[in-house]
Design a protein around this motif. Structure first.
Motif, short mmCIF file in Angstrom:
data_model
loop_
_atom_site.label_atom_id
_atom_site.label_comp_id
_atom_site.label_asym_id
_atom_site.label_seq_id
_atom_site.Cartn_x
_atom_site.Cartn_y
_atom_site.Cartn_z
N LYS A 161 56.09 85.92 27.33
CA LYS A 161 57.32 85.25 27.77
C LYS A 161 57.76 84.20 26.74
CE LYS A 161 55.85 83.94 31.79
NZ LYS A 161 55.82 83.19 33.08
N THR A 162 56.83 83.42 26.27
CA THR A 162 57.15 82.35 25.33
C THR A 162 57.76 82.91 24.04
OG1 THR A 162 55.34 80.99 26.18
CG2 THR A 162 56.22 80.40 24.03
N GLU A 163 57.22 84.02 23.55
CA GLU A 163 57.65 84.56 22.26
C GLU A 163 58.97 85.31 22.35
OE1 GLU A 163 53.39 84.85 19.96
OE2 GLU A 163 54.24 86.71 20.74
N PHE A 164 59.44 85.63 23.56
CA PHE A 164 60.73 86.28 23.71
C PHE A 164 61.84 85.32 24.13
CE2 PHE A 164 58.58 90.56 24.19
CZ PHE A 164 59.24 91.15 23.12
N LEU A 165 61.50 84.14 24.62
CA LEU A 165 62.51 83.22 25.12
C LEU A 165 63.16 82.42 24.00
CD1 LEU A 165 60.87 81.76 28.35
CD2 LEU A 165 63.03 83.01 28.24
N PRO A 166 64.50 82.24 24.03
CA PRO A 166 65.15 81.33 23.08
C PRO A 166 64.64 79.90 23.28
CG PRO A 166 66.77 82.74 24.18
CD PRO A 166 65.46 82.94 24.89
N THR A 167 64.72 79.11 22.22
CA THR A 167 64.13 77.77 22.23
C THR A 167 64.60 76.92 23.40
OG1 THR A 167 63.95 77.81 19.83
CG2 THR A 167 63.82 75.66 20.89
N LYS A 168 65.91 76.87 23.64
CA LYS A 168 66.42 75.94 24.65
C LYS A 168 66.12 76.36 26.08
CE LYS A 168 71.12 77.85 25.07
NZ LYS A 168 72.57 77.52 24.96
N TYR A 169 65.66 77.61 26.28
CA TYR A 169 65.34 78.07 27.64
C TYR A 169 63.86 77.93 27.99
CZ TYR A 169 70.03 80.04 27.92
OH TYR A 169 71.38 80.19 27.95
N ARG A 170 63.01 77.71 26.97
CA ARG A 170 61.58 77.67 27.25
C ARG A 170 61.21 76.51 28.17
NH1 ARG A 170 60.84 78.66 21.56
NH2 ARG A 170 60.08 76.53 21.32
N GLY A 171 61.84 75.36 27.96
CA GLY A 171 61.52 74.19 28.78
C GLY A 171 61.98 74.32 30.22
N TYR A 172 62.85 75.31 30.50
CA TYR A 172 63.33 75.51 31.87
C TYR A 172 62.65 76.69 32.56
CZ TYR A 172 67.12 72.35 30.50
OH TYR A 172 67.83 71.27 30.07
N MET A 173 62.53 77.81 31.84
CA MET A 173 62.02 79.03 32.45
C MET A 173 60.51 79.00 32.66
SD MET A 173 64.71 80.65 33.10
CE MET A 173 63.94 82.16 33.70
N LEU A 174 59.76 78.45 31.71
CA LEU A 174 58.30 78.47 31.83
C LEU A 174 57.81 77.64 33.02
CD1 LEU A 174 57.21 78.43 28.08
CD2 LEU A 174 57.40 80.37 29.62
N PRO A 175 58.37 76.44 33.28
CA PRO A 175 57.92 75.73 34.48
C PRO A 175 58.24 76.46 35.78
CG PRO A 175 59.00 74.22 32.97
CD PRO A 175 59.24 75.60 32.44
N LEU A 176 59.32 77.25 35.78
CA LEU A 176 59.67 77.99 36.98
C LEU A 176 58.65 79.07 37.32
CD1 LEU A 176 63.55 78.40 36.64
CD2 LEU A 176 62.29 76.93 38.22
N SER A 177 57.83 79.43 36.33
CA SER A 177 56.78 80.41 36.59
C SER A 177 55.79 79.90 37.63
CB SER A 177 56.02 80.73 35.29
OG SER A 177 56.90 81.28 34.33
N GLN A 178 55.79 78.58 37.85
CA GLN A 178 54.92 78.00 38.87
C GLN A 178 55.24 78.55 40.25
OE1 GLN A 178 52.41 76.08 38.20
NE2 GLN A 178 51.77 75.78 40.33
N VAL A 179 56.46 79.04 40.43
CA VAL A 179 56.85 79.62 41.72
C VAL A 179 55.95 80.80 42.05
CG1 VAL A 179 58.71 80.83 42.94
CG2 VAL A 179 59.24 78.88 41.48
N PHE A 180 55.57 81.59 41.05
CA PHE A 180 54.75 82.77 41.29
C PHE A 180 53.32 82.37 41.66
CE2 PHE A 180 58.18 84.18 38.52
CZ PHE A 180 58.64 85.29 39.22
N TRP A 181 52.79 81.35 40.98
CA TRP A 181 51.46 80.88 41.34
C TRP A 181 51.48 80.35 42.78
CZ3 TRP A 181 46.69 80.72 38.91
CH2 TRP A 181 45.71 79.95 39.53
N LEU A 182 52.54 79.61 43.11
CA LEU A 182 52.68 79.09 44.47
C LEU A 182 52.74 80.24 45.47
CD1 LEU A 182 53.34 76.76 46.48
CD2 LEU A 182 55.75 77.18 45.96
N ALA A 183 53.51 81.28 45.15
CA ALA A 183 53.63 82.43 46.05
C ALA A 183 52.27 83.09 46.27
CB ALA A 183 54.62 83.44 45.49
N GLY A 184 51.50 83.24 45.19
CA GLY A 184 50.18 83.84 45.32
C GLY A 184 49.24 82.99 46.16
N SER A 185 49.30 81.67 45.97
CA SER A 185 48.45 80.76 46.74
C SER A 185 48.79 80.80 48.22
CB SER A 185 48.59 79.33 46.21
OG SER A 185 48.23 79.25 44.85
#
Length: 496
Positions: A161-185
Motif C-alpha cells: 500500500k505504501t509503495e503505491f500511494l502518492p505522497t500526500k495520501y499516505r498520511g491519510y489512507m494508512l491510518p484509516l487501515s486501523q478500521v480493518f484491525w478494529l473490525a477484526g477485533s
C-alpha cells in the motif's frame, strides 16, 4: 594568382571550423521514475481496491492475535492452567512472529512483497485450522506459535500500500487501515460471545480462519510492487503495472521512458546499521518494542481486569467461589472464571476506542508531523496507564480502557507510517520486518506483566507500562528524520 591560392585555404579553414564546432545534438528522450508515475497517476479506483484488499489483511491478523485474549479463560479451565501457562501461549505466538518477521522481510526485499504475503497467509490459515484440533496444551502452544510465524508476513500488505500511494495520501489512507484491525477485533469478540458458550472454542478458531482463506483468493487482483520490480531491473513488469493503474484510475502516464538504477545489493541487514540510519534504526526499534509492550499489555490487562475483577486491587467474591469449586473437583489451585455477556460488552466498547482518536491522529500526522504526533500520544498513553490505578466505578474503568485503546492504536498507526517512509525501497521490507520482529519482544513480555505481575502488584505493573511509554515518547521526539511530505527513497541518500 595569389587570390586563387588563398581561396582553397579559406574554404578548408571554414570546413575545419565547421567540423570542430558543436555538432547538432539529437533530441533527448524524456524519462520518468516510478515515483514520478505514482504522483502523476494520482489517487483513484485502483487505490480504493488496494485499500480494501490489503487493508483487510488487518482483519485476519487482528482475529488471529486477539483470539488468545478471548480463548484464554476457556483453555485455562479445560486444561487447568496456571497463570504463567496462560501467559506462555501469547508469548510463544509473538516469539514465532519475532523469528519469522526478519526472515520474511529479507525474502520480501529479495523476491517480492506479493509472494511473501501470499505464502504467509497460506501458512497462517493452515496452522490456525490445525490449532482447533489440538489434543493438549503443548500442541496448542506449538500450533499457535506456527500461526504467529505466518502472521508476521502480513506486514507486506502495508508495504505494498505504501509503495503505491502518492505522497500526500499516505498520511491519510494508512491510518484509516486501523478500521480493518478494529473490525477484526470486534468480530472475534462478537463471535466469541456467541460461539464459545454454544459450540466451543475450537469452532471459534475454525471460523476465525475464514477471512484469511478468502483473502488468499483476492490477492490475485493486486500486482507486485512496481517499486520492487524496477529496483530488480524488471522495468517491463513495473511499466505494465503502472499502465494498468493509470487505466483503472482513468489517468495518464508521464511521457517518456521508465528508468531506475538496477540495485544488486538489496535487503542487507548491515544497511540498517549504516551510519546514515544507525540512530534512526535504534530509536525505531525502541519505539516499536515499547508500543507493542503497551498495546498488548492493554489488551491482556483488559481481559485480566474483567476475568479477575482486579479493579481497586482486589479480587471479587465470585472468583473465590469458583476457585474453591474447581479445587474440590480437580484439586487444582488455578483460577477458572468464564466471561459473562457484560464482560464481552466491555471488551467491545474498549475496542471501539481504537478508532476514536483516528481523526485527531490523522490531523496530527499530517500537520504536526510523524515525530511530534507520536511523542504526544505516547506521553498521553503513559498518563492513562497511571489513571487505571484510580479506584473507580465500572463505567470509569471502561472510560480509561477506551482512551488507552485509542492512544495505543494511534501510536501503532504513526510508527507504521514512519517506518515505511523513512527507509528506502532497497531495505524497506527488511526495515519493517526487523522492527516488527523486535517489537514482539515487548509483546512477549506483556503477558507476564498483565497476567502475572498485575495479580501480585497492580500499581507496579501500571508504573512499568507507564515508564516504557515515557521512554518511547522521548525517543520519538528526538528521531533525526521527519518523513512528513517526503517522497519515498529508492536508495540510501547521504543527505536527509
Amino acid at each position: 594568382m595569389a587570390s586563387k591560392r588563398l581561396e582553397p585555404v579559406t574554404v578548408i579553414s571554414l570546413r575545419e571550423l565547421s567540423q570542430g564546432g558543436p555538432a547538432p545534438q539529437p533530441k533527448e528522450t524524456k524519462t520518468f521514475t516510478v515515483e514520478d508515475a505514482v504522483e502523476t497517476i494520482g489517487f483513484g479506483r485502483f487505490h480504493i481496491a488496494l485499500f480494501l484488499i490489503m487493508g483487510s489483511t488487518g482483519v485476519a491478523e487482528a482475529m488471529e492475535i486477539m483470539l488468545i485474549a478471548v480463548v484464554s479463560p476457556v483453555i485455562r479451565c479445560e486444561w487447568q492452567l496456571e497463570n504463567w501457562q496462560v501467559a506462555l501461549v501469547t508469548t510463544m505466538v509473538f516469539f514465532g512472529y519475532m523469528v519469522f518477521s526478519i526472515f520474511f522481510g529479507l525474502l520480501a526485499d529479495r523476491y517480492g512483497r506479493w509472494k511473501i504475503l501470499f505464502i504467509s497467509f497460506l501458512w497462517g490459515a493452515y496452522f490456525s485450522l490445525l490449532t482447533s484440533f489440538s489434543p493438549s496444551y503443548i500442541w496448542f502452544v506449538f500450533l499457535r506459535t506456527m500461526v504467529g510465524c505466518g502472521v508476521s508476513g502480513h506486514a507486506q500488505g502495508l508495504i505494498i500500500k505504501t509503495e503505491f500511494l502518492p505522497t500526500k495520501y499516505r498520511g491519510y489512507m494508512l491510518p484509516l487501515s486501523q478500521v480493518f484491525w478494529l473490525a477484526g477485533s470486534l468480530l472475534i469478540i462478537g463471535l466469541a460471545s456467541v460461539v464459545i458458550p454454544t459450540i466451543g472454542w475450537r469452532w471459534l478458531i475454525r471460523i476465525a480462519s475464514i477471512p484469511g482463506i478468502v483473502l488468499i483468493m483476492a490477492f490475485k487482483f493486486i500486482p507486485e510492487s512496481a517499486r520492487f520490480n524496477v529496483s530488480t531491473g524488471n522495468t517491463q513488469a513495473a511499466l505494465a503495472t503502472l499502465e494498468r493503474i493509470a487505466k483503472m484510475n482513468r489517468s495518464v502516464m508521464p511521457e517518456g521512458k521508465l528508468v531506475e538504477p538496477i540495485l544488486e545489493k538489496r535487503g542487507r541487514f548491515a544497511d540498517l546499521l549504516d551510519a546514515k540510519y544507525l540512530r534512526t534504526t535504534l530509536q525505531i526499534w525502541v519505539i516499536w518494542l515499547g508500543i507493542s509492550f503497551a498495546y498488548y499489555g492493554v489488551i491482556l490487562a483488559s481481559a485480566e481486569l474483567l476475568e479477575r475483577d482486579l479493579v481497586c486491587g482486589s479480587r471479587s467474591e465470585s472468583e473465590v467461589v469458583v476457585t474453591e469449586g474447581v479445587s474440590e473437583e480437580s484439586q487444582s489451585p488455578c483460577h477458572c472464571h468464564m466471561f459473562a455477556p457484560s464482560d464481552y460488552q466491555t471488551m467491545i466498547i474498549s475496542t471501539i476506542g481504537e478508532i476514536a482518536l483516528n481523526p485527531l491522529n490523522i490531523l496530527g500526522i499530517n500537520f504536526l508531523g510523524r515525530r511530534l504526533s507520536l511523542s504526544i500520544t505516547m506521553g498521553c498513553t503513559a498518563l492513562f496507564f497511571l489513571l487505571l490505578n484510580i479506584c473507580t466505578s465500572s463505567a470509569g474503568l471502561i472510560g480509561f480502557l477506551f482512551m488507552l485503546r485509542a492512544l495505543v492504536a494511534a501510536n501503532f498507526n504513526t510508527i507504521y507510517i514512519y517506518t515505511a517512509e523513512v527507509y528506502p525501497t532497497t531495505m524497506r521490507a527488511l526495515g519493517m520486518g526487523t522492527s516488527g520482529s523486535l517489537c514482539r519482544i515487548g509483546a512477549m513480555v506483556a503477558p507476564f506483566i498483565s497476567q502475572v505481575l498485575m495479580s501480585a502488584s497492580f500499581l507496579g505493573a501500571l508504573c512499568l507500562f507507564s515508564s516504557v511509554c515515557i521512554v518511547c515518547a522521548i525517543s520519538a521526539f528526538t528521531l533525526p528524520i521527519e518523513t512528513k511530505g517526503r517522497a519515498l527513497q529508492l536508495i540510501i541518500q547521504f543527505k536527509p
